[in-house]
Scaffold this motif. Structure first.
Motif, short mmCIF file in Angstrom:
data_model
loop_
_atom_site.label_atom_id
_atom_site.label_comp_id
_atom_site.label_asym_id
_atom_site.label_seq_id
_atom_site.Cartn_x
_atom_site.Cartn_y
_atom_site.Cartn_z
N GLY A 87 0.81 -1.21 0.00
CA GLY A 87 0.00 0.00 0.00
C GLY A 87 0.84 1.26 0.00
O GLY A 87 0.52 2.25 -0.68
N PHE B 6 0.31 3.69 -3.16
CA PHE B 6 -0.51 4.87 -2.93
C PHE B 6 0.18 5.95 -2.09
O PHE B 6 -0.42 6.98 -1.79
N GLN C 183 0.14 9.68 -3.15
CA GLN C 183 -1.11 10.34 -3.49
C GLN C 183 -2.18 10.27 -2.40
O GLN C 183 -3.05 11.13 -2.35
N VAL C 184 -2.13 9.27 -1.54
CA VAL C 184 -3.15 9.11 -0.50
C VAL C 184 -2.51 9.38 0.86
O VAL C 184 -1.47 8.79 1.19
N SER D 160 0.52 3.53 6.71
CA SER D 160 -0.07 2.38 6.01
C SER D 160 -0.51 1.31 7.00
O SER D 160 -1.58 0.69 6.83
N ILE E 36 -8.07 5.25 -2.78
CA ILE E 36 -7.24 4.14 -3.26
C ILE E 36 -7.49 3.87 -4.74
O ILE E 36 -6.55 3.69 -5.52
N ALA F 259 -5.97 6.61 -6.90
CA ALA F 259 -4.51 6.57 -6.96
C ALA F 259 -4.02 5.52 -7.95
O ALA F 259 -3.03 5.73 -8.65
N ASN F 260 -4.70 4.37 -8.01
CA ASN F 260 -4.32 3.32 -8.95
C ASN F 260 -5.58 2.56 -9.34
O ASN F 260 -6.10 1.76 -8.56
N GLY G 241 -5.43 -0.71 -7.19
CA GLY G 241 -6.13 -0.28 -5.98
C GLY G 241 -7.24 -1.23 -5.58
O GLY G 241 -7.25 -1.75 -4.44
#
Length: 600
Positions: free
Chosen positions: A399, A403, A406-407, A416, A433, A436-437, A441
């Motif tokens: 994770g 991410f 961006q997250v 995380s 999530i 971001a992907n 995600g």
């Protein structure tokens, strides 16, 4: 003696709780809430979204300093005690609290060229300022070089460091104090803004001041922090510490002081008792988890007493001087710092003291089953936990890499881990999530829920449930009934009477001994030989000892350890029972043959 120790420990536990509740009260929360709403939520006039929490640029910072901060700070009631209820638009927030001394503003900077620049882009950059460390800190004067705000002040030795979001900052720096005049302070802010007091090398700005509310006898130490990370922008944070520095004022405060003295007395007595136990049992003392808990509590109690003594000595030495410095900045942050640490130690101590209650109620069947279940399945849980955290940390690393840029929940590896615990509890940001992907995600989320939530957590519950079923079955066939409270009270009452009347207890023992002798004489008269009588007495002693060990109502654990001597006694007891059974069988056959002969 054990019962007296238990009662004294319970009394000490109650006094410790009173001490803990004396450290914190609801007024602290309400005072912090009022101060935070005043200095954090108040917006710049005409710009409702611009307050301290929403500062993102140097321009926003100066707007806050010249607007909400200045207006919130400079009311006449901060500096004197005159009645302001006749003034219009005056809130009781200002009247109820008095500003102690004057506020202080300080910043820490880093030097230029403290970071390494790749050779291909060196021609594009003339300046480079790294993140804040004590090695990168700028110690030279800058700007106008006239007043203290332009000159570096060395940090004091005893001042604690501040742990921020992007760095750990020490004391000192470029410091100035505010005036009691609103116009002078406003001109000071304008002058600093026009002469670029905040530069590219600025990494953090602290705003410190303290208030006192006499109605509830609380000091509120406030610190507003604006961090300037190397990436740009501003990250704001804050600390509001409502503390009771004048501790012994009311009658309840003196009651707390009496509890503190009693607590120290009990602590001294318990320490002597534990030392005696260690001396008596030696290495066997450390085989019990409850004894380790006792030692941990003693250590925490001594740490709390040390913190309390140091904290009160510092208050005695510093508080009077700080209250007299009305024209200078009064640094109450040092006292609040030690108060918070002392409160943390008290909180941890009380937590483990509550856990210790399980030791006193372990005679109950339900509590005994709980402790037995946990102790029996601990090995399986540890083995399962290793497998669980391998998969859990693998997903946390996944994770973070997918991410993290961006997250916010996955911005660091630690975040995380906490984000995944929140996912297990049902609190998650799936939209972030997925954004971001778009492909990985949802795959990450679905597989994490399946393997961790549906598989691993259910395996964990299955281990505990299976062990509990075994323990419950063992209790139903191999354990004596519950230890009744009424029976316990009767036994304690009987023991107390025997202690008051020792002859009665001795007569009972003599009567028991005479009864044994009478039984032996009766057996001799009925034709039993001495060998059979001695064997019967030996078997009776074995039976009493084994019943006391394995079938007593005061058993704490499900399984008791068996020594070599006890195993030998068990074996001999079984052999004697087999001999006795064989002897009885022969006698029975002999009697049956005689009966058959008489019939013919």
């Amino acid at each position: 003696m054990a019962e007296a120790s238990r009662n004294s420990e319970t009394a000490a536990l109650q006094k410790g709780r009173r001490m803990a509740f004396g450290m914190v009260n609801p007024h602290m929360y309400y005072l912090n809430k009022v101060m935070s709403s005043l200095f954090l939520d108040t917006s710049v006039p005409g710009e409702e979204r611009t307050n301290f929490k929403s500062i993102h640029s140097i321009t926003d910072f100066w707007k806050f300093m010249e607007g909400p901060f200045l207006e919130g700070l400079y009311w006449d009631s901060w500096y004197n005690n005159e009645n302001l209820y006749d003034l219009k638009n005056t809130s009781r927030i200002y009247y109820e609290n008095i500003l102690l001394g004057v506020p202080r503003v300080r910043q820490l900077k880093v030097r230029n060229n403290t970071c390494k620049v790749y050779s291909s882009v060196q021609s594009l950059m003339n300046e480079c300022y790294n993140k804040y460390t004590s090695e990168n800190e700028d110690l030279t004067d800058f700007g106008l070089k006239l007043d203290t705000e332009w000159k570096y002040s060395a940090p004091s030795k005893n001042s604690p460091w501040h742990w921020g979001f992007v760095g750990v900052y020490r004391n000192g720096g470029y410091i100035f104090t505010l005036s009691k005049s609103k116009s002078e302070t406003l001109n000071k802010f304008i002058n600093l803004r026009m002469n670029s007091w905040i530069t590219r090398g600025t990494r953090v700005i602290f705003i410190d001041f303290s208030l006192y509310n006499a109605n509830v006898n609380l000091f509120c130490i406030i610190r507003l922090v604006a961090e300037f990370p190397a990436t740009g922008g501003i990250i704001t944070s804050w600390q509001f510490y409502s503390v009771k520095l004048l501790r012994y004022v009311s009658y309840y405060d003196y009651f707390i002081a009496a509890c503190e003295i009693a607590f120290c007395i009990f602590l001294f007595v318990f320490t002597i008792q534990e030392l005696q136990k260690i001396k008596e049992f030696k290495s066997a003392y450390f085989k019990s988890i409850w004894n380790w808990l006792e030692l941990l509590l003693l250590v925490l109690c001594f740490v709390a007493v040390f913190f309390n003594l140091y904290y009160n000595i510092q208050i005695f030495l510093l508080l009077g001087q700080l209250l007299k410095n009305t024209e200078k900045y009064s640094d109450f942050y040092f006292l609040a710092y030690w108060y918070i640490y002392y409160n943390n130690v008290i909180a941890i101590t009380i937590f483990f003291a509550w856990i210790k209650i399980f030791k006193f109620i372990s005679f109950n069947k339900t509590m005994s089953q709980l402790s037995t279940t946990l102790s029996r399945c601990i090995k399986d849980i540890v083995g399962f936990a290793i497998m669980f955290f391998i998969i859990f940390f693998a997903y946390a690393q996944l994770g973070f890499l997918l991410f993290g840029s961006q997250v916010d929940d996955f911005s660091t590896f630690q975040n995380s881990i906490f984000a995944q615990f929140r996912i297990v509890l049902g609190d998650f940001n799936f939209a972030g999530i997925q954004q971001a992907n778009f492909i990985l995600g949802p795959i990450y989320f679905i597989t994490f829920i399946f393997f961790v939530f549906f598989v691993l957590l259910n395996m964990f519950l299955a281990i505990i449930n299976d062990t509990y079923s075994e323990v419950k079955a063992d209790y139903s066939i191999g354990r004596s009934p519950d230890f009744e409270v009424g029976k316990m009270i009767k036994e304690r009452y009987k023991n107390a009477l025997e202690k008051l009347k020792l002859k009665k207890s001795q007569k009972a023992e003599d009567k028991k001994s005479m009864k044994r002798k009478d039984l032996a004489e009766q057996a001799r008269r009925e034709g039993f030989d001495e060998k059979e009588i001695q064997s019967a007495e030996q078997m009776k002693k074995w039976k009493e000892r084994l019943e006391k060990k394995y079938y007593s109502t005061e058993i704490q654990d499900d399984y008791q350890p068996v020594t070599q001597q006890e195993f030998r006694d068990l074996f001999l007891y079984a052999v004697e029972l087999e001999k006795e059974l064989h002897y009885v069988s022969l006698k029975l056959n002999r009697v049956m043959r005689k009966v058959s002969a008489l019939q013919y």
